[in-house]
Design an enzyme around this catalytic site. Structure first.
Site, PDB file in Angstrom:
ATOM      1  N   VAL A   1      36.510  66.549  10.814  1.00 41.06           N
ATOM      2  CA  VAL A   1      35.601  66.258   9.687  1.00 41.06           C
ATOM      3  C   VAL A   1      36.325  66.433   8.348  1.00 41.06           C
ATOM      4  O   VAL A   1      36.221  65.593   7.449  1.00 41.06           O
ATOM      5  CB  VAL A   1      34.357  67.188   9.747  1.00 41.06           C
ATOM      6  CG1 VAL A   1      33.483  67.022   8.515  1.00 41.06           C
ATOM      7  CG2 VAL A   1      33.557  66.905  11.002  1.00 41.06           C
TER       8      VAL A   1
ATOM      9  N   LEU B   1      29.508  61.408  10.932  1.00 43.05           N
ATOM     10  CA  LEU B   1      30.622  60.539  11.335  1.00 43.05           C
ATOM     11  C   LEU B   1      30.742  60.481  12.845  1.00 43.05           C
ATOM     12  O   LEU B   1      30.649  61.505  13.517  1.00 43.05           O
ATOM     13  CB  LEU B   1      31.940  61.077  10.765  1.00 43.05           C
ATOM     14  CG  LEU B   1      31.957  61.403   9.277  1.00 43.05           C
ATOM     15  CD1 LEU B   1      33.283  62.052   8.899  1.00 43.05           C
ATOM     16  CD2 LEU B   1      31.722  60.147   8.451  1.00 43.05           C
TER      17      LEU B   1
ATOM     18  N   ALA C   1      22.938  52.818  28.980  1.00 38.43           N
ATOM     19  CA  ALA C   1      22.960  53.744  30.111  1.00 38.43           C
ATOM     20  C   ALA C   1      24.387  53.839  30.643  1.00 38.43           C
ATOM     21  O   ALA C   1      25.196  52.936  30.449  1.00 38.43           O
ATOM     22  CB  ALA C   1      22.023  53.233  31.200  1.00 38.43           C
TER      23      ALA C   1
ATOM     24  N   CYS D   1      30.294  66.898  19.782  1.00 37.83           N
ATOM     25  CA  CYS D   1      29.063  67.126  19.007  1.00 37.83           C
ATOM     26  C   CYS D   1      27.797  67.278  19.847  1.00 37.83           C
ATOM     27  O   CYS D   1      27.160  68.323  19.805  1.00 37.83           O
ATOM     28  CB  CYS D   1      28.863  66.001  17.998  1.00 37.83           C
ATOM     29  SG  CYS D   1      29.970  66.145  16.605  1.00 37.83           S
TER      30      CYS D   1
ATOM     31  N   LYS E   1      27.368  70.377  22.195  1.00 37.74           N
ATOM     32  CA  LYS E   1      27.409  71.614  21.401  1.00 37.74           C
ATOM     33  C   LYS E   1      26.194  71.712  20.469  1.00 37.74           C
ATOM     34  O   LYS E   1      25.547  72.759  20.380  1.00 37.74           O
ATOM     35  CB  LYS E   1      28.713  71.621  20.597  1.00 37.74           C
ATOM     36  CG  LYS E   1      28.828  72.696  19.539  1.00 37.74           C
ATOM     37  CD  LYS E   1      30.200  72.702  18.903  1.00 37.74           C
ATOM     38  CE  LYS E   1      30.260  71.886  17.659  1.00 37.74           C
ATOM     39  NZ  LYS E   1      30.132  72.425  16.391  1.00 37.74           N
TER      40      LYS E   1
ATOM     41  N   ARG F   1      37.148  66.297  24.701  1.00 41.45           N
ATOM     42  CA  ARG F   1      36.201  67.409  24.777  1.00 41.45           C
ATOM     43  C   ARG F   1      34.877  66.967  25.421  1.00 41.45           C
ATOM     44  O   ARG F   1      34.294  65.965  25.029  1.00 41.45           O
ATOM     45  CB  ARG F   1      35.945  67.979  23.376  1.00 41.45           C
ATOM     46  CG  ARG F   1      37.106  68.836  22.894  1.00 41.45           C
ATOM     47  CD  ARG F   1      36.888  69.327  21.493  1.00 41.45           C
ATOM     48  NE  ARG F   1      37.038  68.257  20.518  1.00 41.45           N
ATOM     49  CZ  ARG F   1      36.844  68.409  19.213  1.00 41.45           C
ATOM     50  NH1 ARG F   1      36.471  69.574  18.733  1.00 41.45           N
ATOM     51  NH2 ARG F   1      37.018  67.391  18.389  1.00 41.45           N
TER      52      ARG F   1
HETATM   53  C1  UDX Z   1      28.038  61.903  17.238  1.00 44.53           C
HETATM   54  C2  UDX Z   1      27.032  61.351  16.217  1.00 44.53           C
HETATM   55  O1  UDX Z   1      26.804  59.957  16.499  1.00 44.53           O
HETATM   56  C3  UDX Z   1      27.539  61.555  14.807  1.00 44.53           C
HETATM   57  O2  UDX Z   1      26.552  61.115  13.866  1.00 44.53           O
HETATM   58  C4  UDX Z   1      27.823  63.041  14.605  1.00 44.53           C
HETATM   59  O3  UDX Z   1      28.315  63.283  13.321  1.00 44.53           O
HETATM   60  C5  UDX Z   1      28.812  63.540  15.638  1.00 44.53           C
HETATM   61  O4  UDX Z   1      28.303  63.262  16.952  1.00 44.53           O
HETATM   62  P1  UDX Z   1      30.340  61.095  18.324  1.00 44.53           P
HETATM   63  O5  UDX Z   1      30.200  62.297  19.206  1.00 44.53           O
HETATM   64  O6  UDX Z   1      31.639  60.833  17.670  1.00 44.53           O
HETATM   65  O7  UDX Z   1      29.233  61.136  17.156  1.00 44.53           O
HETATM   66  O8  UDX Z   1      30.041  59.790  19.205  1.00 44.53           O
HETATM   67  P2  UDX Z   1      28.793  58.872  19.542  1.00 44.53           P
HETATM   68  O9  UDX Z   1      29.160  57.472  19.269  1.00 44.53           O
HETATM   69  O10 UDX Z   1      27.555  59.366  18.929  1.00 44.53           O
HETATM   70  O11 UDX Z   1      28.718  59.027  21.141  1.00 44.53           O
HETATM   71  C6  UDX Z   1      28.467  60.291  21.754  1.00 44.53           C
HETATM   72  C7  UDX Z   1      28.406  60.163  23.256  1.00 44.53           C
HETATM   73  O12 UDX Z   1      27.247  59.443  23.653  1.00 44.53           O
HETATM   74  C8  UDX Z   1      29.581  59.409  23.882  1.00 44.53           C
HETATM   75  O13 UDX Z   1      29.977  60.069  25.067  1.00 44.53           O
HETATM   76  C9  UDX Z   1      29.021  58.051  24.200  1.00 44.53           C
HETATM   77  O14 UDX Z   1      29.668  57.411  25.265  1.00 44.53           O
HETATM   78  C10 UDX Z   1      27.591  58.396  24.555  1.00 44.53           C
HETATM   79  N1  UDX Z   1      26.646  57.290  24.380  1.00 44.53           N
HETATM   80  C11 UDX Z   1      26.398  56.808  23.141  1.00 44.53           C
HETATM   81  C12 UDX Z   1      25.990  56.773  25.488  1.00 44.53           C
HETATM   82  O15 UDX Z   1      26.205  57.190  26.628  1.00 44.53           O
HETATM   83  N2  UDX Z   1      25.079  55.775  25.293  1.00 44.53           N
HETATM   84  C13 UDX Z   1      24.790  55.269  24.059  1.00 44.53           C
HETATM   85  O16 UDX Z   1      23.944  54.373  23.958  1.00 44.53           O
HETATM   86  C14 UDX Z   1      25.478  55.797  22.950  1.00 44.53           C
END
Ligand code: UDX
Length: 432
Positions: free
Chosen positions: A11, A153, A252, A260, A263, A327
């Site tokens: 971040v 983000l 799905a 994120c 946690k 992670r």
């Molecule tokens: C997330 C939040 O989106 C962001 O706003 C916050 O600041 C940090 O956490 P991030 O963890 O980087 O961001 O990724 P994100 O795109 O949100 O995906 C998180 C997880 O969800 C991934 O493992 C992704 O594969 C999964 N996911 C996401 C799904 O399984 N299905 C979806 O439709 C969307």
């Protein structure tokens, strides 16, 4: 403006580089001496598309510098961002030791008014604690303001997200702080929501928890799809076109991961419990996510019958594409489950091979998807990297031992895969 960012993790670095790009003078601070000396030499500790160039360009223009001393940074900055890590403790609570430390050091270094902006993901009421800590350690009666400015983000698209946010949330207590934050973000074309500090802190928790809920919801729907012959992609499309639902976060698959969602969900449940509220929905969200991995494991078992000594090619190791972050990656969890069943695992990931070698033992690391698939009894697509969408399945058919594809992210057209001679198994793809 003169800004310092304390904490040069994911971040902190993205925020620092983007604020420098907007024309500010930014000092990134970290107590990891090696990390700072690497950054000074242009060695970026994480993979994030575009970050490397952004840091190098702004460092060259002297808008971005890296130091280890909080004291020096505080001396020259009007705004100080706190972006240090808040890792989970054993009980799921966020560890705020780093935040307290930084707040104390800021106080000991302040010689006049400063605006302190909290950016780390923290439990509601943390800003209040930062305020108390500053007041306790400030040498004189120096004025300051605290702001909560949560980040939203996404890894893999963090620079785009910073420059094109849906909204910016700023929790403030004074008009002065509000004006400074308004000036800071005036170059970004998006709504800025000013709230009280507690609301800003809660917006972050509630947003991430809601997104995780959407994913677990559609993963549950995928189970019903498998039982009824519906296709979850069609169901998600039909749901998502309703503006009240929205089309995002309805993919799905093998479940969510990353630094994120797991946690933040734990932390939010923990905060709720401490406040005397049992946030039951979130417990179900977490459980559904864990079960989704076991469900995909069961699909592989059902197809292979015996897993022991079968070769499984796992394509993608990261929790999502365009990052090297492993992670809480569901791919790694699935690999460990398969290994426990006695499978031989071959893996390939476009960016995370170096990181993976530190955490995965007893698997074969391959140079590309084809090498990983050679001789495999099953290909498991675990992360939807762009290059996997372009795979040549007729070529793969010739090199695998058994043409079986488990599409853990539902990225392929089942008919095309079947036409190439493979058995296709998706997540909730009905009569695939
Ligand atoms: C997330 C939040 O989106 C962001 O706003 C916050 O600041 C940090 O956490 P991030 O963890 O980087 O961001 O990724 P994100 O795109 O949100 O995906 C998180 C997880 O969800 C991934 O493992 C992704 O594969 C999964 N996911 C996401 C799904 O399984 N299905 C979806 O439709 C969307």
């Amino acid at each position: 403006m003169n800004i310092s960012i304390i904490g040069s993790g994911y971040v902190g670095l993205v925020t620092g580089a983007c604020l420098a790009e907007l024309g500010n003078k930014v000092t990134c601070v970290d107590n990891d001496v090696k990390k700072i000396s690497n950054l000074k030499e242009g060695l970026i500790p994480i993979y994030e598309p575009g970050l490397d160039e952004l840091i190098k360009r702004n460092a060259k223009n002297k808008r971005l510098t890296f130091i280890t001393s909080i004291k020096e940074a505080v001396k020259t900055s009007e705004i100080i961002f706190i972006a240090v890590g808040t890792p989970p403790l054993e009980n799921g609570e966020a560890d705020l030791t780093g935040i307290e430390n930084v707040a104390r050091n800021i106080a000991l270094s302040m010689d006049g008014y400063r605006l302190i902006v909290e950016k780390s993901t923290v439990p509601v009421a943390t800003c209040n604690w930062i305020k108390k800590t500053l007041s306790t350690y400030l040498k004189k009666n120096i004025k300051f303001d605290i702001v909560s400015n949560p980040e939203f983000l996404r890894e893999g698209s963090a620079i785009y997200d910073f420059t094109h946010p849906d909204r910016i949330v700023v929790g403030v207590e004074s008009i002065k702080a509000r004006q400074i934050m308004l000036k800071l973000y005036s170059y970004l074309n998006c709504p800025i929501i000013f709230t009280n500090i507690q609301s800003a802190e809660l917006i972050k928790h509630a947003s991430n928890a809601f997104l995780a809920t959407k994913i677990s919801f559609i993963n549950s729907v995928s189970r019903i799809c498998d039982l009824t012959g519906a296709d979850v992609k069609e169901v998600a499309q039909g749901m998502g076109l309703d503006n009240r639902i929205g089309k995002y976060f309805l993919h799905a698959g093998i479940g969510y991961g990353g630094s994120c969602f797991p946690k933040d969900l734990e932390a939010f449940m923990n905060i709720s419990e401490k406040l005397g509220y049992d946030f039951e929905i979130l417990k179900a969200v977490r459980e559904t996510n864990e079960k989704q991995k076991l469900y995909v494991l069961q699909k592989i078992k059902d197809a292979l019958w015996i897993i022991k000594d079968k070769t499984i090619a796992v394509l993608g190791l990261t929790f999502k594409p365009n990052t090297d972050d492993l992670r809480n990656s569901p791919s790694i969890d699935l690999i460990n489950l398969l290994k426990a069943e006695g499978a031989k695992i071959k893996v390939y990931d476009p960016k995370a091979m170096t990181n993976a070698k530190n955490i995965l033992k007893g698997v074969t690391f391959c140079q590309d998807a084809y090498k990983a698939s050679k001789g495999a009894d099953c290909i498991l697509l675990a992360t939807e990297w762009g290059e996997f969408k372009e795979l040549d399945f007729s070529k793969l058919k010739k090199i695998v031992r058994r043409p079986l594809l488990v599409d853990g992210r539902n990225i392929y057209n089942p008919k095309l895969i079947k036409d190439a001679g493979f058995t296709y198994i998706g997540v909730g793809r009905g009569n695939e």
